[in-house]
Design an enzyme around this catalytic site. Sequence first.
Site, PDB file in Angstrom:
ATOM      1  N   HIS A 148      -6.308   0.893  39.968  1.00  0.00           N
ATOM      2  CA  HIS A 148      -6.739   1.505  41.229  1.00  0.00           C
ATOM      3  C   HIS A 148      -8.235   1.869  41.199  1.00  0.00           C
ATOM      4  CE1 HIS A 148      -2.463   1.982  42.190  1.00  0.00           C
ATOM      5  NE2 HIS A 148      -2.282   2.685  41.101  1.00  0.00           N
TER       6      HIS A 148
HETATM    7  O1  RIB Z   1      -2.562   6.447  43.821  1.00  0.00           O
HETATM    8  C1  RIB Z   1      -3.422   6.077  42.780  1.00  0.00           C
HETATM    9  C2  RIB Z   1      -4.473   7.122  42.559  1.00  0.00           C
HETATM   10  O2  RIB Z   1      -3.850   8.346  42.196  1.00  0.00           O
HETATM   11  C3  RIB Z   1      -5.416   6.780  41.400  1.00  0.00           C
HETATM   12  O3  RIB Z   1      -6.672   7.366  41.622  1.00  0.00           O
HETATM   13  C4  RIB Z   1      -4.757   7.450  40.237  1.00  0.00           C
HETATM   14  O4  RIB Z   1      -5.673   7.785  39.190  1.00  0.00           O
HETATM   15  C5  RIB Z   1      -4.233   8.705  40.877  1.00  0.00           C
HETATM   16  O5  RIB Z   1      -5.307   9.639  40.924  1.00  0.00           O
END
Ligand code: RIB
Length: 313
Positions: free
Chosen positions: A242
């Site tokens: 992500h």
């Molecule tokens: O949904 C994914 C996000 O939430 C990413 O930033 C992960 O690190 C959590 O913070």
Amino acid sequence: MNPRKIIIDTDPGQDDAVAILLALASPEVEVLGITAVAGNVPLALTQKNARTVCELAGRPDIPVFAGCDKPLKRKLVTAEHVHGRTGLDGPTLPDPTVPLQDAHAVEFIIDTLRKEPEGTVTLCTLGPLTNIATAFREAPDIIGRVAEIVSMGGAYFEVGNITPAAEFNIYVDPEAAEIVFKSGVLTTIMPLDVTHKALVTQPRNDAFRALGNATGIATAEMTDFFERFDKAKYGSTGAPLHDPTVTAYVIAPHLFTGRHINVEVETLSDLTLGMTVADWWGVSGRTANATFMGDLDAEGFFALLTERLARLP
Ligand code: RIB
Ligand code: CA
């Protein structure tokens, strides 16, 4: 070309860690500081993890600040079920020796935006938007000085990962997200729609490990750990990276495609709290306020990431 000045606001988190490593390995960006926020795990751990990652990268000089320890108005929701108790489960990394900065993260964000020339600092947000929203509330004069916000958060076609409707970063502090997305700052959003296409398949994980340096091996071990949740839930072929999509976008925007659309946040309904209502088909008539990414060149993304991780210790 002068490096782009960025502040990384983060809740490490293994994927946050990889995003930070990518930035620290890339001459295209200058990390002015890292501001920790409560999210994946409580603030005491996110600030420690941010310092641990800077030392893994051989960059104890990067100032790390602790920010908000809970959302603007809600109880903190954390994600140990994804990231483990420490938030950085997977590798065994030494505790950081570099001290936490005395200043509050919000103070650092405000002071930096006031000090640096207008339009030269980009905010790269990897967690709940509590620090950013608090800074905007306390010092509205800085809003017009931000060059761009590049934010991992939200979802549209992919829907939610913490509830059926909401992505974690937005769900934790929907009021903060609403403030930031309505601020008028040039904003690029990396939702699950694109991050779920950045999967650490086994060959990609093997390539991290084959680098043979501490950074590559730790990255392989971190992604080995946090892929469990997505593999079990989605049947994914690997961990979705992500947060590294944020720093990769600043470094190589050509790798990403999306649409400039209206994106709003649900802050009232219990059923859909934190949902990002992204007007992908342009039917609402509401003013576009963000570039919402939908796709990436995954091979190019992993080639960039792997090549840059090789540059670190
Ligand atoms: O949904 C994914 C996000 O939430 C990413 O930033 C992960 O690190 C959590 O913070
Ligand atoms: Ca994060």
